[in-house]
Design an enzyme around this catalytic site. Structure first.
Site, mmCIF file in Angstrom:
data_model
loop_
_atom_site.group_PDB
_atom_site.id
_atom_site.type_symbol
_atom_site.label_atom_id
_atom_site.label_comp_id
_atom_site.label_asym_id
_atom_site.label_seq_id
_atom_site.Cartn_x
_atom_site.Cartn_y
_atom_site.Cartn_z
ATOM 1 C CG ASP A 419 -1.938 1.113 1.233
ATOM 2 O OD1 ASP A 419 -1.850 1.987 0.342
ATOM 3 O OD2 ASP A 419 -2.816 1.104 2.112
ATOM 4 C CG HIS A 420 3.203 3.988 -3.189
ATOM 5 N ND1 HIS A 420 4.030 4.732 -2.404
ATOM 6 C CD2 HIS A 420 3.865 3.800 -4.366
ATOM 7 C CE1 HIS A 420 5.137 5.012 -3.068
ATOM 8 N NE2 HIS A 420 5.073 4.442 -4.250
ATOM 9 N NE ARG A 421 -4.098 3.759 1.933
ATOM 10 C CZ ARG A 421 -5.122 3.403 2.704
ATOM 11 N NH1 ARG A 421 -6.101 4.262 2.937
ATOM 12 N NH2 ARG A 421 -5.158 2.199 3.243
#
Length: 448
Positions: A419-421
């Site tokens: 998850d690049h968040r």
């Protein structure tokens, strides 16, 4: 009045399928006699009788789906007759969150009979057994009731139990064929817990010479509906990004071969997956963000203390992810013992809610299906998932300079979706680099 309601299965599940009744109307039962087997999206469980008396009414037949809190059987202990309602069997196409009281189920059936087929976008199933519950759209209070039940810690009532308190059942009336990805099939028999699940399983595994002659309609069962809801939520709420690396794992294969020769590992599942689990725990020491979660709504990142590794299992019932709890505290023997326990439960169809909750990271072995790599969807509230590719013999360059040569080695591809968040590309890359180094040379674990 001793009316037995469908227990709350927990884990956000709001319904269960009745697999098999062990009693019939007119039978005398004692407290703790097994009444029936039910199947949720995660477990196959026996329901013992909380009462002693005579079975006078069964509200839902085997193969039907019943909402949590709805009555399923009446046992006359002499305190009064059975109430006048049709129980809580729900429509096969109802949403997981849709629930109804007995009164609502009766009302919905009446409304359906008056409105005619024009009210439905699909042909109604043949009328049989107990009445069907109204769809979620017809019951706007269902979500509110479900939310209140979560706040209360489950529906109240002296006869509503938690499935965590009930013993797992042994497979009945069926041989459960399940496969933990990478271990191969267990039994070639066809499971038959419910007719619709059996049909879906057969269709998904048809050979080229068994194609249908016409379009078929396959009802969506509880497992498939829950899986669909979870993957859609994951895909739409997380910023999925994937990175991968190919590496020589001959050192891991040599370690696996040596472990299998040791007496303490006899009868345990010792495969490359075992080494991967241990390597993930070690690589997370320097890259803890891979064991974190983004908390929706509060915009907080929760860094988990325990590394709870889920193992994706491909079963005829659908996708299951049993969890190795506190994997960071386990040595290889303890890890192998727990992995073996979960594999055996998965094959027997007796995983319980405690076996698949609280995961913080998942491993899926697509190599068990012959694939080199994959871009898996992140599971639940987690932030990363590792895909193990097939381990195959390939030509590989070893040595340096004048000592370079091409030799056959065991090679695999590791891919990770994150998850690049909350996980930057550099963080994920460092984790993958450290992981590759550990499975390439397991002796590197001595440096951690």
């Amino acid at each position: 009045m001793p009316e037995y309601n469908m227990p709350d299965p927990g884990e956000g599940l709001t319904e269960a399928d009745i697999v098999e009744w062990h009693v019939k109307v007119g039978d005398q039962v004692k407290v703790n006699d097994n009444l029936l087997d039910i199947e949720t999206a995660k477990s196959l469980v026996e329901l013992p009788s909380p009462f002693a008396g005579k079975v006078t009414k069964i509200y839902a037949e085997a193969g039907t789906t019943v909402a949590v809190g709805a009555p399923i059987v009446f046992i006359d202990d002499g305190t009064g007759p059975a109430p006048e309602h049709d129980g809580g069997a729900s429509a096969q196409g109802a949403e997981p969150g849709a629930q109804s009281s007995p009164a609502q189920a009766s009302s919905a059936q009446s409304s359906s009979n008056q409105s005619g087929p024009a009210q439905s976008s699909a042909p109604a199933p043949a009328a049989q057994g107990p009445a069907k519950a109204a769809p979620a759209a017809a019951r706007p209070d269902a979500d509110e009731a479900s939310a209140q039940r979560d706040l209360d810690g489950g529906m109240t009532g002296e006869r509503l139990l938690s499935l965590d308190e009930l013993p797992a059942s042994k497979p009945t009336q069926q041989t459960v064929r399940q496969m933990l990805v990478g271990y191969g099939p267990a039994d070639e028999s066809t499971p038959s817990s419910t007719e619709r699940r059996r049909r879906a399983h057969q269709v998904s595994r048809r050979g080229a010479n068994e194609r249908a002659l016409r379009d078929e309609e396959i009802p969506v069962d509880t497992v498939r509906r829950l899986t669909a809801r979870n993957v859609v939520h994951s895909r739409t709420s997380k910023v999925h990004t994937t990175a991968w690396v190919s590496t020589d794992v001959s050192g891991t294969m040599e370690l696996v071969a040596n472990l299998r020769k040791r007496r303490e590992f006899k009868d345990l599942h010792v495969t490359a997956l075992l080494v991967w689990c241990k390597a993930v725990c070690l690589a997370m020491r320097n890259n803890p963000m891979l064991n974190a979660s983004w908390e929706d709504g509060s915009e907080r990142i929760i860094l988990h203390h325990d590394v709870n590794i889920g193992i994706a299992a491909d079963t005829p019932r659908g996708l299951m992810v049993p969890v190795i709890k506190q994997a960071q505290n386990r040595d290889l023997l303890s890890m192998a013992d727990e992995l073996t326990r979960l594999v055996n439960l998965a094959k027997a169809g007796t995983l319980q809610p405690s076996d698949y909750r609280d995961g913080t990271f998942t491993i899926t072995n697509v190599g068990g299906l012959g694939l080199d790599a994959g871009t898996p969807i992140i599971n639940g509230s987690e932030s990363a998932i590792l895909a193990m590719g097939a381990i195959t013999r390939q030509p590989w360059v070893v040595g340096q300079g004048d000592d370079e040569k091409i030799v056959p080695r065991w090679v695999t591809t590791l891919s990770i979706s994150f998850d690049h968040r909350l996980i930057d590309g550099a963080i994920a890359s460092r984790f993958l680099r450290d992981l590759a180094a550990l499975v390439r040379d397991p002796a590197m674990a001595m440096a951690y």
